[in-house]
Every structure is written in C-alpha cells, then in structure tokens.
Scaffold this active site. Structure first.
Site, mmCIF file in Angstrom:
data_model
loop_
_atom_site.group_PDB
_atom_site.id
_atom_site.type_symbol
_atom_site.label_atom_id
_atom_site.label_comp_id
_atom_site.label_asym_id
_atom_site.label_seq_id
_atom_site.Cartn_x
_atom_site.Cartn_y
_atom_site.Cartn_z
ATOM 1 C CG PHE A 63 -45.648 56.122 63.435
ATOM 2 C CD1 PHE A 63 -45.258 57.472 63.799
ATOM 3 C CD2 PHE A 63 -46.145 55.171 64.062
ATOM 4 C CE1 PHE A 63 -45.848 57.850 65.106
ATOM 5 C CE2 PHE A 63 -46.596 55.653 65.296
ATOM 6 C CZ PHE A 63 -46.420 57.046 65.777
ATOM 7 C CG ASP A 117 -42.657 48.794 64.016
ATOM 8 O OD1 ASP A 117 -43.361 48.232 64.135
ATOM 9 O OD2 ASP A 117 -42.535 49.883 64.105
ATOM 10 C CE LYS A 124 -50.686 50.066 65.659
ATOM 11 N NZ LYS A 124 -51.476 51.504 65.987
HETATM 12 C C1 LIG Z 1 -45.513 50.330 62.837
HETATM 13 C C2 LIG Z 1 -45.845 51.076 64.391
HETATM 14 N N1 LIG Z 1 -44.835 51.016 65.197
HETATM 15 C C3 LIG Z 1 -45.004 51.619 66.326
HETATM 16 C C4 LIG Z 1 -46.085 52.124 66.637
HETATM 17 C C5 LIG Z 1 -46.064 52.507 68.004
HETATM 18 O O1 LIG Z 1 -46.928 51.897 68.954
HETATM 19 P P1 LIG Z 1 -47.656 52.519 70.268
HETATM 20 O O2 LIG Z 1 -48.600 53.513 69.776
HETATM 21 O O3 LIG Z 1 -48.206 51.385 70.780
HETATM 22 O O4 LIG Z 1 -46.508 53.059 71.064
HETATM 23 C C6 LIG Z 1 -47.147 52.145 65.648
HETATM 24 C C7 LIG Z 1 -48.776 52.619 66.225
HETATM 25 O O5 LIG Z 1 -49.330 53.052 65.370
HETATM 26 C C8 LIG Z 1 -46.861 51.641 64.734
HETATM 27 O O6 LIG Z 1 -48.070 51.712 63.548
#
Ligand SMILES: Cc1ncc(COP(=O)(O)O)c(C=O)c1O
Length: 386
Positions: A131, A216, A245
C-alpha cells in the site's frame, strides 16, 4: 449536541461517535465516553494525543511564523531537513504533506533518474499486497487487490511481484526497470514483514543491477519498529526513503528523502504550496527530537516486546493464532474471519483497535504507551475474542 454530520463526504464507514479530546493513549467523545486508543490515527500519533512537546512547539512557532511560502527558506525547514538527513544517512529532504505525496514524489524522482541515467527506463517493481497511497500513481504502485478495478486506466509502469520471493524480484528487474519500491513491513496488508534476509538481498540485488531502492517507511519509520527507521535493523539503507505518519506526530507532514546520487530534481520539477511550511516543520523537529533519543527507542523495543508477549498469552488462552510485526506495529492472527466484529465489540468496551484484514487485528499504540495501558487493553480485548 454536536453539529450535523450530513455534509461529511461519505468516503468511509465510521461509527456514530464524535471525538472531542485526547490525552496520551486516551480519547474522549462528545458524550463523555473514554477510549483506550491503540490505533492512534493509524500509527500517526507517535507521542500520543496532544503531547506537551508538540503543544509547546505549535504555540511557539504559531506565534512566530506560520507560513512564508515555499519560495523562501525558513528556520524549522532547515532544522528538520538536517535532522532527517543526520538520522537517515541520506542527504536531501523534500518536506510535504502526506505519505501519498511523498511516494508520488519518489516515483517522479526515480523516473527522472531513469531519464537521466538509465536510458529513459521508468518501470518500478513493487510488491503484491503493498500500500503506497491513494493518488492515481500511488494506487497504481500499490498491490492491493481491491484497487484493481478502480479509477481505470491506471498509471502504467508498475510491475508487481510477491513479497519475500527474491527470484521473482530478480526476474522482474529488466532494462526497463528504474527502481524497486517496498515497505519493510506491509502495514495495510495486515502487518506482513519483509524478512530481514529478503531486505538485505534486495538491497544487494538493486545495487548489482544498477537500479534504485525506494523504501516506503511511512508506517514503519520514526521509531515505530524500535529503531528510528526499519532499514536500520538490516543495514539496508535505501537510495530513496519516504516518511509520513509519525513524522508529524498527528499533523500533516511527510518527507521524500534521497541520497545525493539519486537526488536529481531540478528547479520546477517538484513543489507545492504547503511544502516545508514552518509550523509543520517545527512540530516535526519537536517529534523527531524526542523520538530519536536512545532511551526513547529502547523503551519502544521494551514495550513492543511486552505487548507481543501479552498478545501471545491472550491468543493461546483464547485459541487464536500468532503475533507478527516488530516494535509497536503488531498484528494478531485470528482463528476466524470476523475481525470487524471484534473491533466493534472492543469499541463498545472503550478500546480502539483496527482490522486490516478479516482475519487479523492490528495494534499501533502511541510509542509512549505504558505497561499498565497494555494490561488494560488486554483486559478489554479478552472478552471480545472468545
Ligand atoms: C506504507 C504506507 N505508504 C503510504 C501511505 C499513504 O499515506 P497517506 O495516507 O498519508 O497519504 C500509507 C498510509 O497508510 C502507508 O501505510
């Protein structure tokens, strides 16, 4: 009386509760009910609700300078980028507002690098179950089955392979590939860790094949796994790192971080109205200044071990499955596929947890959670599991 909810765009299902206040691990709603919060804004509030360090940073910076536009440098921007550089070992930092925006920037940066250094290669190998966000490009990069039929056509250029399958990864890297993009632990997929051996091997493989490694760490970064960044557990420093986050501890703050060699944007390639604004950056400095302390990170590892032990004990007593994850990002495998029912029952008992999959519960408390709060969580969860 709270205001009508009729005008809130219905983009998700929410319980009929309006949250009004929070302190540490506790939230309170408009009816005066309190909740022990093991979701914390989806692993965002690393210092819990309204930590004094953050409140003070907001007060001080708001009185000094809120926004001077991204056309100028500002002091908190300089301090936060330096803090991220020193803790990550990577040289250049672009501050932004959400994880998706950081990942979108990482994808653009890798494509630019491919245009400059790899004959225009632009494909990025990502993993099934990943994700990476909800913009069109980051949904296209994600390996979430539910995204597949949505918002067609997707952005092309993403090749998906199973996580922890090194051979599939090696076969997927071709002349067209510019980068591999991975989460050290797939959070939204249900806390599915990339193994340490796999992460090390992918780091080696990407170097050998001359492509970039993008990690990520939006969910795993900023102390969540007991070290500042999850890549430190395996010494697999990426070429590009994305953070979000926990970086803002509850406010919209994220970062695209790159090695000097991968950092190839030229003026005009990347930007945005709120990028690097002093108020958010000052909050990020307060959060990072707290989390990076060795004693703080040691306490995350200790409470993480305690939470894992208590969950394992409860699971054995109630006939459920294994605990997985690292530090304070943990999941419990259930013996049935009705995790949402457990989440609903827990809410009724004043406990907030999350079900990333029908067969798993996820625990992502504040990094400041205490043993007593973990004990209270176990007491409240127990009756919901049987
Ligand atoms: C691993 C990862 N990447 C990207 C995101 C996306 O972040 P945002 O919701 O701040 O756009 C999330 C959100 O849960 C995530 O867990």
């Amino acid at each position: 009386m709270h205001p009508t909810l009729d005008h809130v765009m219905p983009i998700t299902t929410r319980p009929p509760v309006v949250m009004t206040e929070g302190t540490g691990s506790w939230l309170r709603d408009s009816e005066g009910r309190t909740y022990l919060d093991f979701v914390q804004g989806w692993a965002v509030n690393c210092l819990g609700h309204s930590h004094p360090v953050m409140v003070e940073a907001i007060r001080e910076q708001a009185a000094r300078l809120i926004n001077c536009s991204p056309a100028f440098h500002n002091e908190p921007m300089a301090q936060l980028t330096a803090l991220i550089a020193v803790t990550s070992g990577l040289q250049h930092v672009f501050l932004c507002n959400s994880g998706a925006e950081a990942n979108e920037g990482a994808i653009k940066l890798a494509r630019k690098w491919g245009a400059k250094h790899r004959d225009g290669a632009y494909e990025i190998v990502t993993t099934q179950g990943a994700f990476h966000g909800r913009t069109l490009a980051t949904m296209s990069a994600s390996g979430k089955a539910a995204f597949e039929p949505l918002f067609e056509p997707k952005v092309p250029g993403f090749v998906k392979v199973p996580l922890n399958d090194l051979e599939a990864m090696a076969n997927a890297i071709t002349e067209q590939t510019v980068a591999v993009m991975l989460e050290p632990i797939q959070g939204e997929a249900g806390v599915i860790p990339a193994t340490d051996a796999y992460l090390r091997a992918v780091r080696r493989l990407t170097r050998e094949r001359g492509v970039l490694l993008i990690l990520d760490e939006i969910q795993t970064g900023i102390g969540r796994t007991g070290l500042m960044y999850a890549f430190e557990h395996v010494e697999a420093r990426p070429d590009i790192l994305t953070l979000g986050k926990g970086l803002g501890g509850g406010v919209p703050l994220a970062a695209l971080v790159a090695s000097a060699a991968a950092s190839c944007f030229e003026p005009g390639d990347q930007g945005g109205t709120f990028n690097g604004n002093p108020l958010m950056a000052a909050i990020g400095c307060a959060v990072l200044g707290t989390v990076r302390q060795p004693a703080f990170l040691a306490s995350v590892r200790e409470t993480g071990d305690y939470l894992a032990a208590r969950l394992t004990e409860l699971s054995a007593a109630t006939g459920h499955g294994k605990v997985r994850g690292r530090g304070l990002l943990l999941a419990l495998a259930l013996g049935h596929g009705e995790a949402q029912k457990v989440v609903d029952a827990a809410l009724d008992r004043g406990l907030l947890i999350n079900a990333p999959r029908p067969d798993s519960l996820r625990f992502m408390p504040a990094l400041t959670v205490t043993r007593e709060e973990i004990d209270t969580m176990i007491e409240r969860l127990g009756p919901c599991l049987t």
